[in-house]
Write a protein that holds these residues in place. Structure first.
Motif, PDB file in Angstrom:
ATOM      1  N   ARG A  86      36.467  34.579  45.289  1.00 19.12           N
ATOM      2  CA  ARG A  86      37.183  35.851  45.268  1.00 19.12           C
ATOM      3  C   ARG A  86      36.507  36.845  46.194  1.00 19.12           C
ATOM      4  NH1 ARG A  86      40.476  38.066  40.777  1.00 19.12           N
ATOM      5  NH2 ARG A  86      39.680  40.177  40.681  1.00 19.12           N
ATOM      6  N   PRO A  87      37.226  37.374  47.161  1.00 18.68           N
ATOM      7  CA  PRO A  87      36.606  38.357  48.055  1.00 18.68           C
ATOM      8  C   PRO A  87      36.177  39.604  47.283  1.00 18.68           C
ATOM      9  CG  PRO A  87      38.758  37.657  48.878  1.00 18.68           C
ATOM     10  CD  PRO A  87      38.639  37.128  47.490  1.00 18.68           C
ATOM     11  N   MET A 105      30.929  41.251  37.307  1.00 20.03           N
ATOM     12  CA  MET A 105      31.163  42.657  37.671  1.00 20.03           C
ATOM     13  C   MET A 105      29.823  43.329  37.983  1.00 20.03           C
ATOM     14  SD  MET A 105      33.838  44.523  38.050  1.00 20.03           S
ATOM     15  CE  MET A 105      33.936  46.208  38.644  1.00 20.03           C
ATOM     16  N   THR A 106      29.795  44.030  39.073  1.00 15.88           N
ATOM     17  CA  THR A 106      28.563  44.723  39.431  1.00 15.88           C
ATOM     18  C   THR A 106      28.707  46.209  39.129  1.00 15.88           C
ATOM     19  OG1 THR A 106      29.455  44.964  41.636  1.00 15.88           O
ATOM     20  CG2 THR A 106      27.936  43.157  41.300  1.00 15.88           C
ATOM     21  N   VAL A 159      35.867  43.117  51.958  1.00 15.53           N
ATOM     22  CA  VAL A 159      37.010  43.901  52.411  1.00 15.53           C
ATOM     23  C   VAL A 159      36.792  45.360  52.027  1.00 15.53           C
ATOM     24  CG1 VAL A 159      39.510  44.224  52.260  1.00 15.53           C
ATOM     25  CG2 VAL A 159      38.537  41.921  52.019  1.00 15.53           C
ATOM     26  N   LEU A 160      36.870  46.241  52.993  1.00 18.71           N
ATOM     27  CA  LEU A 160      36.678  47.659  52.712  1.00 18.71           C
ATOM     28  C   LEU A 160      37.980  48.410  52.980  1.00 18.71           C
ATOM     29  CD1 LEU A 160      34.423  49.619  51.830  1.00 18.71           C
ATOM     30  CD2 LEU A 160      34.045  50.111  54.263  1.00 18.71           C
ATOM     31  N   TYR A 161      38.568  48.908  51.890  1.00 17.94           N
ATOM     32  CA  TYR A 161      39.725  49.787  52.043  1.00 17.94           C
ATOM     33  C   TYR A 161      39.147  51.175  52.254  1.00 17.94           C
ATOM     34  CZ  TYR A 161      43.971  52.392  50.815  1.00 17.94           C
ATOM     35  OH  TYR A 161      45.040  53.254  50.821  1.00 17.94           O
ATOM     36  N   LEU A 186      44.948  42.910  50.134  1.00 17.89           N
ATOM     37  CA  LEU A 186      43.640  43.089  50.773  1.00 17.89           C
ATOM     38  C   LEU A 186      42.843  41.786  50.738  1.00 17.89           C
ATOM     39  CD1 LEU A 186      42.650  46.604  49.335  1.00 17.89           C
ATOM     40  CD2 LEU A 186      43.257  46.088  51.709  1.00 17.89           C
ATOM     41  N   CYS A 187      42.895  41.094  49.593  1.00 23.24           N
ATOM     42  CA  CYS A 187      42.158  39.825  49.469  1.00 23.24           C
ATOM     43  C   CYS A 187      42.686  38.798  50.473  1.00 23.24           C
ATOM     44  CB  CYS A 187      42.261  39.266  48.054  1.00 23.24           C
ATOM     45  SG  CYS A 187      41.273  40.173  46.868  1.00 23.24           S
TER      46      CYS A 187
END
Lengths: 474, 314
Positions: free
Chosen positions: A216-217, B1-2, A271-273, A205-206
């Motif tokens: 990093r995406p 991390m969010t 990126v949206l899975y 995905l990245c």
């Protein structure tokens, strides 16, 4: 196809133990059935504790159900697998080329290899995708190709599942459960591991992130919510990838980007899975009643500032009417003959085909073009006269809504029953990841098994179970 | 991390509900204990229902108060959103939503709590089984707490869990005191009255504080010492001061983590530095009941402010 006896993956056609099953056979004959029964119950408790349950559509949410798990692994030799995976890769590459073509120059239609009306009048064709270039050129980031076997070297693709295929969490949890319960089995037999799937998925995905993303995406998994039947899988994958699991109401478009509401304000997602169907992802661009999606999401996507996995509009590639053209599609884009077979398919929209189908209903499987989950189909060989008559009327009323295929003699694999091992029909769904770095197929996949004797329906919503699937290291 | 706002909210409420299951079990236990050891009437159960904050709902459904009805209402009535069965289900539903923020151990502890308790509470609990079922409820809550303690990273996720737990506990302790506040007032105490002894013991038992009180103040029950113990004693894990302190502490960790102080921090400061800094004598003077109402209002406002500051819903 139909005239042969059923091929059993353990015993072949003539009760001679096949090589890949040697270890399983000697293990099983040395085991105490009482202990195995205990283990089978243990497996069920494990699944309940993990919460790997699903909701059945139309039933009250009071009861969460487990998909039954059978402890006897399904075994595929390394050589069989290598050939299969070559065939899957070829097919998936062709599907991506087809999708790019169909939303751009439509060369395959101009060449007359697929008729124009098969695409133009198809509800799965998404005009909003015309001329859109998905980041990395990938349309189907995740594919779950459904395969069935009918003989030693005969594999057929049943469906391509290029939208939002599910089941991969079962592949992973089934293996974990087997490792936990029967470690001794894995010491005798070298089985190709599957556990790296979530990190491969994340990497894949990245690699498809929009251009211009630095560092990093940020990846998110979009779920319809905790009442969805596949919610467990959505949370499982987000968890294993270490990414956020979001719902529509966590998201909005901020400054031309998709953003999620965090405890510290809105943060962009690259990126949206998404595990929400096309129709529901954006009420402004698609179904206006959708509360599951994000208004304006499609505009961000078209501006190239978001990757959607899978891309919208991939349904045109796994549509049952398009399916029948897959051999031509593979050949057109790869220049090679298809390695995996297509099931011969009658398109009932064509008068000659319809006439044949109506004459041979008792021998055929008839499916709705847009149906899934084993609903709305007729299995002629097991249906009653009344059912066939009723289906005949539906077919005549809307022939374009149906395709028909011969009844395949699906292979069987033994399951563990009170009376010992007993053969049951199976299919196989390997999981395929596509990125600009290449195509990667996790060895094995999800084996679904029809637990009822003689049944050919493997769907979990209709009494199907699952098995761990082994590809041997050779 | 969010951390998603929704996740923070889910964690907060999950822990409020888990805490509530345990508090409710403890209140039933207290009511039962008093009923068995002292001559007591149904008035006892009215107090328990009031302390659980579900009095209005109970009366609307049942009218008159009876022991069996009260216990069933608090344990397993689906019409009571605070019954043990309801809150354990809600906690588990929340856990499903925030599952990616939880360790496997915590998720399994919550899921198992739900599986075990929904089986144990599937039918009306008989007198014979009551003790066992109540013990089971507290044990399951302890398992979850243990899993949190042993496996969760000490980050904002952990802090939101703790905030939910202490907001609920503070609210609950204040309610228990408020239901019986009058028996602690100097004017009301006829020295050595048997009746008062029962009432005082009820209060202490409801906060699991009988043994702890004796360790701090000796055998003799004295209303002023009881009030001091439950309001101010920072060593007592269910006291108002302890909970308020923990609320501020966890909010401060988040502030450090995020590099931002928000309105909720000011409310937590005011709660600790203004309201709870008043000595017990002054509290009695200006009215114990008024003090407890103020305290509950502060907790309510703080809770609402945390929701806003950390974007639980919007």
């Amino acid at each position: 196809m139909t005239e042969h006896a059923t091929f059993d993956e353990m015993w072949g056609r003539d009760a001679a133990l096949r090589r890949p099953y040697q270890a399983i056979e000697s293990w099983f004959s040395a085991e105490d059935p009482a202990r195995l029964r205990r283990k089978a119950r243990e497996a069920e408790d494990l699944f309940r504790l993990t919460g790997i349950t699903f909701n059945v559509y139309g039933q009250s949410e009071a009861r969460e159900r487990l998909i039954p798990f059978d402890i006897v692994p399904r075994v595929i030799s390394g050589r069989e697998w290598d050939r299969l995976s070559r065939g899957i890769e070829q097919r998936v590459r062709a599907i991506n080329a087809f999708l790019h073509d169909i939303y751009h120059r439509q060369e395959i239609l101009r060449a007359g290899r697929v008729p124009v009306e098969a695409v133009a009048r198809n509800a799965a064709f998404l005009p909003q995708m015309i001329g859109v270039d998905p980041p990395g050129g990938v349309y189907t980031h995740i594919v779950g190709t459904d395969l069935v076997r009918t003989g030693e070297d005969e594999f057929y693709v049943l469906e391509d599942n290029a939208r939002t295929p599910s089941g991969v969490s079962y592949m992973l949890e089934n293996r974990e459960t087997m490792l936990h319960m029967f470690p001794e089995l894995f010491m005798q037999t070298r089985v190709r591991p599957v556990s790296s799937y979530p990190s491969m998925l994340h990497r894949s995905l990245c690699a498809c992130a929009p251009s211009g993303v630095s560092g990093r995406p940020v990846v998110g998994v979009l779920t319809p919510g905790s009442y969805n039947s596949a919610y467990y899988e959505h949370s499982f994958l987000a968890d294993k990838m270490g990414v956020e699991l979001v719902e529509g109401h966590d998201l909005r478009v901020v400054d031309g980007r998709l953003a999620m509401r965090t405890t510290q304000g809105y943060r962009a997602i690259d990126v949206l899975y998404r595990r929400v169907d096309d129709d529901w992802i954006d009420p402004l661009n698609f179904n206006p009643d959708s509360a599951l999606g994000v208004p304006g999401l499609m505009d961000v996507y078209r501006a190239g500032r978001l990757t959607l996995a899978n891309a919208p509009g991939t349904g045109i590639a796994d549509d049952k009417a398009i399916y029948s053209y897959m051999p031509e599609i593979v050949e057109f884009y790869t220049g090679e003959k298809a390695i995996l077979k297509n099931v011969p398919t009658w398109r009932c929209a064509e008068p000659e085909a319809l006439a044949y189908v109506l004459d041979n209903l008792s021998k055929l499987v008839v499916k709705e073009v847009h149906g899934s989950g084993g609903y709305g189909m007729l299995i002629g060989s097991t249906a009653s006269k009344k059912e066939i008559a009723a289906f005949r009327d539906k077919l005549k009323a809307r022939p374009g809504n149906y395709i028909a295929q011969p009844t395949l003699a699906l292979s069987t694999v033994p399951i563990f029953t009170r009376a010992g091992l007993a053969p049951r029909h199976v299919d196989l769904r390997p999981f395929v990841l596509v990125s600009p770095e290449g195509v990667s197929i996790t060895p094995g996949g999800l084996t679904r098994v029809a637990l009822k004797k003689g049944s050919l329906v493997v769907n979990s919503s209709q009494g199907g179970g699952t098995k761990d699937t082994w590809v041997l290291e050779e | 991390m969010t951390t998603l706002g929704k996740t923070a909210g889910g964690l907060y409420w999950m822990f409020r509900y888990l805490e509530r299951s345990e508090n409710t079990a403890r209140m039933i236990e207290t009511g039962q204990r008093i009923a068995l050891t002292r001559s007591s009437d149904d008035d006892q159960w009215s107090s328990v229902l009031r302390a659980s904050g579900t009095w209005d709902g109970f009366v609307a459904k049942h009218g008159a108060v009876g022991r069996d009805a009260a216990i069933d209402w608090m344990l397993r009535d689906a019409d009571n959103p605070s019954s043990v069965l309801s809150v354990v289900k809600t906690a588990r539903d929340n856990a499903r939503v925030v599952r990616t923020a939880l360790t496997r151990e915590v998720w399994e502890a919550v899921n198992e709590a739900w599986m075990t308790l929904s089986a144990a509470l599937a039918r009306r609990v008989t007198d014979r089984d009551l003790g066992q079922v109540l013990a089971l409820i507290r044990q399951r809550a302890a398992f979850v707490r243990g899993a949190i303690h042993g496996t969760m990273l000490r980050n904002d996720v952990y802090d939101f869990c703790r905030l939910g737990m202490f907001a609920e506990r503070a609210d609950c302790t204040a309610r228990i005191l408020d239901v019986k506040y009058f028996v602690l007032l100097p004017s009301a105490s006829a020295v050595g009255s048997r009746l008062d002894d029962v009432q005082w013991e009820t209060i202490l038992r409801s906060v699991s504080g009988v043994g702890a009180y004796q360790m701090r103040y000796g055998q003799e029950l004295c209303p002023r010492a009881i009030a001091e113990f439950i309001i101010h004693d920072r060593a007592m894990p269910r006291s108002l001061a302890f909970c308020a302190h923990k609320l501020r502490e966890n909010l401060n960790y988040i502030a450090q983590d995020y590099g931002a102080r928000l309105p909720a921090h000011d409310l937590a400061d005011a709660l600790n530095d203004k309201l709870l800094s008043r000595p017990i004598g002054a509290i009695f003077e200006s009215g114990l009941h008024e003090f407890l109402v103020d305290f509950q209002t502060c907790i309510g406002r703080l809770s609402a402010q945390i929701e806003i500051d950390y974007r639980f819903y919007r």
